[in-house]
Design a protein around this motif. Structure first.
Motif, PDB file in Angstrom:
ATOM      1  N   PHE A  60       0.830  -1.210   0.000  1.00  0.00           N
ATOM      2  CA  PHE A  60       0.000   0.000   0.000  1.00  0.00           C
ATOM      3  C   PHE A  60       0.861   1.255   0.000  1.00  0.00           C
ATOM      4  O   PHE A  60       0.527   2.252  -0.652  1.00  0.00           O
ATOM      5  CB  PHE A  60      -0.946   0.014   1.199  1.00  0.00           C
ATOM      6  N   ILE A  61       1.948   1.227   0.723  1.00  0.00           N
ATOM      7  CA  ILE A  61       2.854   2.382   0.784  1.00  0.00           C
ATOM      8  C   ILE A  61       3.476   2.638  -0.586  1.00  0.00           C
ATOM      9  O   ILE A  61       3.505   3.770  -1.072  1.00  0.00           O
ATOM     10  CB  ILE A  61       3.929   2.169   1.871  1.00  0.00           C
ATOM     11  N   ILE A  62       3.955   1.584  -1.238  1.00  0.00           N
ATOM     12  CA  ILE A  62       4.569   1.722  -2.562  1.00  0.00           C
ATOM     13  C   ILE A  62       3.551   2.243  -3.573  1.00  0.00           C
ATOM     14  O   ILE A  62       3.837   3.170  -4.342  1.00  0.00           O
ATOM     15  CB  ILE A  62       5.186   0.380  -3.026  1.00  0.00           C
ATOM     16  N   ALA A  64       0.814   3.995  -3.047  1.00  0.00           N
ATOM     17  CA  ALA A  64       0.476   5.396  -2.742  1.00  0.00           C
ATOM     18  C   ALA A  64       1.583   6.345  -3.209  1.00  0.00           C
ATOM     19  O   ALA A  64       1.299   7.405  -3.775  1.00  0.00           O
ATOM     20  CB  ALA A  64       0.221   5.568  -1.253  1.00  0.00           C
ATOM     21  N   LEU A  65       2.834   5.964  -2.988  1.00  0.00           N
ATOM     22  CA  LEU A  65       3.951   6.814  -3.407  1.00  0.00           C
ATOM     23  C   LEU A  65       4.040   6.925  -4.925  1.00  0.00           C
ATOM     24  O   LEU A  65       4.219   8.021  -5.472  1.00  0.00           O
ATOM     25  CB  LEU A  65       5.265   6.284  -2.831  1.00  0.00           C
ATOM     26  N   VAL A  66       3.895   5.808  -5.623  1.00  0.00           N
ATOM     27  CA  VAL A  66       3.968   5.812  -7.085  1.00  0.00           C
ATOM     28  C   VAL A  66       2.803   6.603  -7.675  1.00  0.00           C
ATOM     29  O   VAL A  66       2.994   7.438  -8.565  1.00  0.00           O
ATOM     30  CB  VAL A  66       3.999   4.365  -7.642  1.00  0.00           C
ATOM     31  N   ALA A  67       1.596   6.370  -7.157  1.00  0.00           N
ATOM     32  CA  ALA A  67       0.424   7.096  -7.668  1.00  0.00           C
ATOM     33  C   ALA A  67       0.564   8.595  -7.434  1.00  0.00           C
ATOM     34  O   ALA A  67       0.240   9.406  -8.306  1.00  0.00           O
ATOM     35  CB  ALA A  67      -0.849   6.570  -6.998  1.00  0.00           C
ATOM     36  N   SER A  68       1.060   8.974  -6.276  1.00  0.00           N
ATOM     37  CA  SER A  68       1.229  10.400  -5.961  1.00  0.00           C
ATOM     38  C   SER A  68       2.286  11.039  -6.850  1.00  0.00           C
ATOM     39  O   SER A  68       2.088  12.147  -7.367  1.00  0.00           O
ATOM     40  CB  SER A  68       1.600  10.571  -4.486  1.00  0.00           C
ATOM     41  N   ALA A  69       3.409  10.357  -7.050  1.00  0.00           N
ATOM     42  CA  ALA A  69       4.470  10.896  -7.907  1.00  0.00           C
ATOM     43  C   ALA A  69       3.972  11.038  -9.347  1.00  0.00           C
ATOM     44  O   ALA A  69       4.201  12.071  -9.990  1.00  0.00           O
ATOM     45  CB  ALA A  69       5.697   9.989  -7.855  1.00  0.00           C
ATOM     46  N   PHE A  70       3.291  10.027  -9.843  1.00  0.00           N
ATOM     47  CA  PHE A  70       2.750  10.096 -11.200  1.00  0.00           C
ATOM     48  C   PHE A  70       1.735  11.227 -11.321  1.00  0.00           C
ATOM     49  O   PHE A  70       1.728  11.976 -12.298  1.00  0.00           O
ATOM     50  CB  PHE A  70       2.118   8.762 -11.601  1.00  0.00           C
ATOM     51  N   GLY A  71       0.857  11.357 -10.315  1.00  0.00           N
ATOM     52  CA  GLY A  71      -0.150  12.415 -10.332  1.00  0.00           C
ATOM     53  C   GLY A  71       0.474  13.795 -10.366  1.00  0.00           C
ATOM     54  O   GLY A  71       0.045  14.664 -11.131  1.00  0.00           O
ATOM     55  N   LEU A  72       1.496  14.021  -9.550  1.00  0.00           N
ATOM     56  CA  LEU A  72       2.176  15.321  -9.539  1.00  0.00           C
ATOM     57  C   LEU A  72       2.847  15.596 -10.885  1.00  0.00           C
ATOM     58  O   LEU A  72       2.789  16.709 -11.406  1.00  0.00           O
ATOM     59  CB  LEU A  72       3.195  15.392  -8.408  1.00  0.00           C
ATOM     60  N   TYR A  73       3.493  14.579 -11.436  1.00  0.00           N
ATOM     61  CA  TYR A  73       4.108  14.729 -12.759  1.00  0.00           C
ATOM     62  C   TYR A  73       3.045  15.118 -13.785  1.00  0.00           C
ATOM     63  O   TYR A  73       3.219  16.055 -14.562  1.00  0.00           O
ATOM     64  CB  TYR A  73       4.784  13.418 -13.180  1.00  0.00           C
ATOM     65  N   TYR A  74       1.947  14.414 -13.781  1.00  0.00           N
ATOM     66  CA  TYR A  74       0.880  14.655 -14.748  1.00  0.00           C
ATOM     67  C   TYR A  74       0.323  16.067 -14.594  1.00  0.00           C
ATOM     68  O   TYR A  74       0.061  16.755 -15.585  1.00  0.00           O
ATOM     69  CB  TYR A  74      -0.228  13.614 -14.552  1.00  0.00           C
ATOM     70  N   LEU A  75       0.132  16.531 -13.363  1.00  0.00           N
ATOM     71  CA  LEU A  75      -0.381  17.886 -13.127  1.00  0.00           C
ATOM     72  C   LEU A  75       0.539  18.958 -13.691  1.00  0.00           C
ATOM     73  O   LEU A  75       0.083  19.954 -14.239  1.00  0.00           O
ATOM     74  CB  LEU A  75      -0.556  18.135 -11.624  1.00  0.00           C
ATOM     75  N   HIS A  76       1.845  18.750 -13.554  1.00  0.00           N
ATOM     76  CA  HIS A  76       2.811  19.769 -13.951  1.00  0.00           C
ATOM     77  C   HIS A  76       3.240  19.678 -15.420  1.00  0.00           C
ATOM     78  O   HIS A  76       3.682  20.667 -15.992  1.00  0.00           O
ATOM     79  CB  HIS A  76       4.051  19.697 -13.054  1.00  0.00           C
ATOM     80  N   LYS A  77       3.117  18.523 -16.045  1.00  0.00           N
ATOM     81  CA  LYS A  77       3.677  18.334 -17.388  1.00  0.00           C
ATOM     82  C   LYS A  77       2.645  18.149 -18.490  1.00  0.00           C
ATOM     83  O   LYS A  77       2.989  18.226 -19.656  1.00  0.00           O
ATOM     84  CB  LYS A  77       4.605  17.107 -17.396  1.00  0.00           C
ATOM     85  N   LYS A  78       1.407  17.900 -18.158  1.00  0.00           N
ATOM     86  CA  LYS A  78       0.400  17.602 -19.181  1.00  0.00           C
ATOM     87  C   LYS A  78      -0.694  18.654 -19.194  1.00  0.00           C
ATOM     88  O   LYS A  78      -0.989  19.272 -18.193  1.00  0.00           O
ATOM     89  CB  LYS A  78      -0.246  16.229 -18.903  1.00  0.00           C
ATOM     90  N   LYS A  79      -1.297  18.818 -20.356  1.00  0.00           N
ATOM     91  CA  LYS A  79      -2.474  19.676 -20.463  1.00  0.00           C
ATOM     92  C   LYS A  79      -3.655  18.879 -19.926  1.00  0.00           C
ATOM     93  O   LYS A  79      -3.925  17.774 -20.382  1.00  0.00           O
ATOM     94  CB  LYS A  79      -2.750  20.051 -21.915  1.00  0.00           C
ATOM     95  N   ILE A  96      -2.053  10.111   0.072  1.00  0.00           N
ATOM     96  CA  ILE A  96      -1.062  10.533   1.066  1.00  0.00           C
ATOM     97  C   ILE A  96      -1.679  10.561   2.466  1.00  0.00           C
ATOM     98  O   ILE A  96      -1.019  10.192   3.445  1.00  0.00           O
ATOM     99  CB  ILE A  96      -0.445  11.892   0.692  1.00  0.00           C
ATOM    100  N   GLY A  97      -2.942  10.972   2.580  1.00  0.00           N
ATOM    101  CA  GLY A  97      -3.605  10.963   3.882  1.00  0.00           C
ATOM    102  C   GLY A  97      -3.610   9.580   4.501  1.00  0.00           C
ATOM    103  O   GLY A  97      -3.280   9.403   5.688  1.00  0.00           O
ATOM    104  N   ASN A  98      -3.968   8.562   3.717  1.00  0.00           N
ATOM    105  CA  ASN A  98      -3.951   7.192   4.233  1.00  0.00           C
ATOM    106  C   ASN A  98      -2.531   6.669   4.389  1.00  0.00           C
ATOM    107  O   ASN A  98      -2.245   5.882   5.300  1.00  0.00           O
ATOM    108  CB  ASN A  98      -4.783   6.277   3.346  1.00  0.00           C
ATOM    109  N   LEU A  99      -1.611   7.121   3.530  1.00  0.00           N
ATOM    110  CA  LEU A  99      -0.205   6.734   3.645  1.00  0.00           C
ATOM    111  C   LEU A  99       0.371   7.193   4.983  1.00  0.00           C
ATOM    112  O   LEU A  99       1.092   6.441   5.650  1.00  0.00           O
ATOM    113  CB  LEU A  99       0.600   7.323   2.486  1.00  0.00           C
ATOM    114  N   ILE A 100       0.043   8.404   5.383  1.00  0.00           N
ATOM    115  CA  ILE A 100       0.522   8.921   6.672  1.00  0.00           C
ATOM    116  C   ILE A 100       0.073   8.000   7.804  1.00  0.00           C
ATOM    117  O   ILE A 100       0.864   7.653   8.689  1.00  0.00           O
ATOM    118  CB  ILE A 100       0.024  10.363   6.898  1.00  0.00           C
ATOM    119  N   ASP A 101      -1.179   7.572   7.778  1.00  0.00           N
ATOM    120  CA  ASP A 101      -1.677   6.646   8.813  1.00  0.00           C
ATOM    121  C   ASP A 101      -0.896   5.330   8.795  1.00  0.00           C
ATOM    122  O   ASP A 101      -0.496   4.825   9.831  1.00  0.00           O
ATOM    123  CB  ASP A 101      -3.147   6.317   8.578  1.00  0.00           C
TER     124      ASP A 101
END
Length: 150
Positions: A60-62, A64-79, A96-101
């Motif tokens: 679950f940790i892996i 969450a981290l991969v999904a978050s990194a991909f999401g941030l990349y997509y937000l900054h690099k794609k239309k 990330i909220g559930n990852l923190i827990d």
């Protein structure tokens, strides 16, 4: 930068709600808000959705981290249009909220307990992920291949 601020605010809302669940609801166990329909019930979820895959925190940790990194990349690099952006922001915030827990406690704190069709207890981060996924699907199905302005 604005995306990260929004994500931080949403994570803060999730963690604040879990703070109250841990510090006030844990002792009470369950508080009926609408008898037999909606309760606030403290649950320590060591699995994924619906409690599946119990005690697989590393996976679950892996994810969450991969999904978050991909999401941030997509937000900054794609239309992507507003619907897609909000969807991604919600998914990242919930993950990330559930990852923190999971990292801090070894389980996810759940407390919204609707007893209408099935008994499933969930939290604010779960709501973010589900609503975000729906919005992202709408974006993909109806807008992704069309010319969109940032």
């Amino acid at each position: 930068m604005i995306y990260e601020v929004i994500i931080a605010i949403l994570i803060g809302l999730d963690q604040l709600s879990k703070y109250f669940a841990l510090n006030y609801l844990k002792e009470a166990g369950s508080i009926p808000v609408i008898q037999n329909i909606f309760h606030l019930t403290y649950v320590e979820n060591r699995g994924a959705a619906f409690g599946m895959f119990q005690n697989n925190q590393t996976i679950f940790i892996i994810v969450a981290l991969v999904a978050s990194a991909f999401g941030l990349y997509y937000l900054h690099k794609k239309k992507i249009n507003l619907v897609g952006k909000v969807g991604i922001l919600l998914i990242i915030s919930g993950a990330i909220g559930n990852l923190i827990d999971r990292v801090r406690l070894g389980f996810v704190v759940d407390y919204f307990d609707f007893r209408i069709i099935w008994e499933y207890v969930f939290n604010v981060a779960d709501v973010f992920v589900v609503v975000g996924t729906i919005l992202l699907c709408i974006h993909i199905l109806f807008f992704e291949d069309k010319e969109m302005v940032k």
